[in-house]
Design an enzyme around this catalytic site. Structure first.
Site, mmCIF file in Angstrom:
data_model
loop_
_atom_site.group_PDB
_atom_site.id
_atom_site.type_symbol
_atom_site.label_atom_id
_atom_site.label_comp_id
_atom_site.label_asym_id
_atom_site.label_seq_id
_atom_site.Cartn_x
_atom_site.Cartn_y
_atom_site.Cartn_z
ATOM 1 N N LEU A 174 -17.967 -2.731 2.515
ATOM 2 C CA LEU A 174 -18.876 -1.740 1.940
ATOM 3 C C LEU A 174 -18.871 -1.803 0.412
ATOM 4 O O LEU A 174 -19.321 -0.859 -0.245
ATOM 5 C CB LEU A 174 -18.479 -0.326 2.399
ATOM 6 C CG LEU A 174 -18.667 -0.060 3.894
ATOM 7 C CD1 LEU A 174 -18.041 1.264 4.285
ATOM 8 C CD2 LEU A 174 -20.152 -0.076 4.257
ATOM 9 N N TYR A 194 0.844 -1.198 0.000
ATOM 10 C CA TYR A 194 0.000 0.000 0.000
ATOM 11 C C TYR A 194 0.881 1.251 0.000
ATOM 12 O O TYR A 194 1.566 1.548 0.986
ATOM 13 C CB TYR A 194 -0.915 0.029 1.215
ATOM 14 C CG TYR A 194 -1.875 -1.132 1.324
ATOM 15 C CD1 TYR A 194 -2.190 -1.919 0.212
ATOM 16 C CD2 TYR A 194 -2.475 -1.457 2.540
ATOM 17 C CE1 TYR A 194 -3.065 -2.995 0.323
ATOM 18 C CE2 TYR A 194 -3.364 -2.519 2.646
ATOM 19 C CZ TYR A 194 -3.642 -3.287 1.545
ATOM 20 O OH TYR A 194 -4.515 -4.353 1.652
#
Length: 331
Positions: A206, A56
């Site tokens: 989500l 990341y």
């Protein structure tokens, strides 16, 4: 924030975690100052299960976490990952490496960036199809013996791979995508982790933001969000999936909560062995997500949501075709 057991090896984590990936890459412009404030706010809210990876920001996310949380190490249960090798010179070139040599080198480099002596939960980010899982997990087990990692995890591994890994060293957690619109793990993977006493950490609970009901099709054009490259966000798929999200929104409005909160409450209602890690880089959304831990759903409400979002109604695969071959890997 309530705490729960993660797996059966003794790990205890906050009922909900925080995915930190978007703070450093993939989801729009970076704002390290707001991201740092979000990390600190998470601790204040009791959201202490933080999830990152060496890929990341190609190390930047680990450095951000280490710098921000310096002096507060004891308050955090930190998970990071290895195996997706990239360089800043060639950021679009990805190599999956599960070799024992890389396991140990990657861990040392992560510890250095984090400024920490140990990692609470160390995951293999993707299974290397060219290295037997026994060799990779054997090297990860050596990290536990050396005190560099407390617990071990896998991500996007098949039931067969999970079983073989677990025989080499107890696996504490499996991290795989799971949400109202990604439920394939219910067939075999979730039963396997439950049989073996392995905790399940749903990422993208989500739906990469889609289930919040706030993403507009026209706003996806000309952005650098990775969502623009996901099949479910493209063309007719977006329109078909929007119908599903509208159903979730209607149920949420009736219950007096936000659609994203309802989606998170649904994951939490599926069992205490599921610890979702919704990602955000803003305090506002962190607070909304954390509040979902207090939402109680009845069995009838869970059933209503699942009827409103039938698995076979979701349009598009969760990754592009080239990346789908690296999920639920068997080696």
């Amino acid at each position: 924030m309530k705490t729960v057991k993660l797996g059966s090896q003794g790990a205890v984590v906050s009922r909900m975690g925080l995915g930190c990936m978007g703070m450093s890459e993939f989801y729009g412009n970076r704002d390290d100052q707001e991201s740092a404030a979000t990390l600190l706010r998470a601790l204040d809210l009791g959201v202490t299960f933080l999830d990152t990876a060496d890929t990341y920001g190609i190390g930047d996310n680990e450095e951000l976490i280490g710098k921000t949380l310096k002096g507060r190490r004891d308050e955090v249960f930190l998970a990071t990952k290895f195996a997706n090798r990239r360089t800043k010179a060639e950021p679009n070139k990805w190599v999956i490496d599960g070799s024992p040599e890389w396991v140990k080198q990657a861990c040392d480099e992560s510890l250095q960036r984090l400024g920490m002596d140990y990692i609470d939960l160390y995951y293999q980010h993707r299974v290397d199809p060219n290295v037997p899982i026994e060799e990779t997990v054997g090297a990860m087990a050596d990290l536990v013996k050396a005190g560099k990692a407390k617990y071990l995890g896998l991500s996007e591994a098949s039931p067969a791979t999970i079983r073989r890994a677990h025989k080499v060293h107890p696996i504490t957690a499996l991290q795989t995508e799971y949400s109202l619109w990604t439920r394939d793990v219910e067939a075999e993977i979730l039963p396997t982790t439950r049989e073996l006493g392995i905790g399940f950490v749903p990422y993208s609970p989500l739906g990469r933001g889609f289930l919040t009901g706030t993403i507009k099709k026209e706003e996806l054009v000309d952005t650098d969000s990775r969502a623009t490259r996901m099949p479910r966000f493209q063309g007719e798929n977006f329109d078909k999936n929007q119908v599903i999200v509208d159903r979730v929104r209607a149920i949420a409005e009736r219950k007096g909560v936000k659609p994203g909160q309802l989606a998170l409450a649904w994951v939490l209602a599926k069992g205490e062995d599921l610890i979702p890690i919704p990602g955000t880089k803003r305090r506002k959304y962190l607070e909304e997500n954390a509040a979902a831990a207090d939402i109680q759903l009845s069995p009838e409400e869970v059933a209503e949501l699942e009827a409103a979002v039938p698995e076979d109604a979701i349009a598009g695969t969760r990754y592009a075709e080239a990346n789908m071959k690296f999920v639920d890997q068997t080696v």
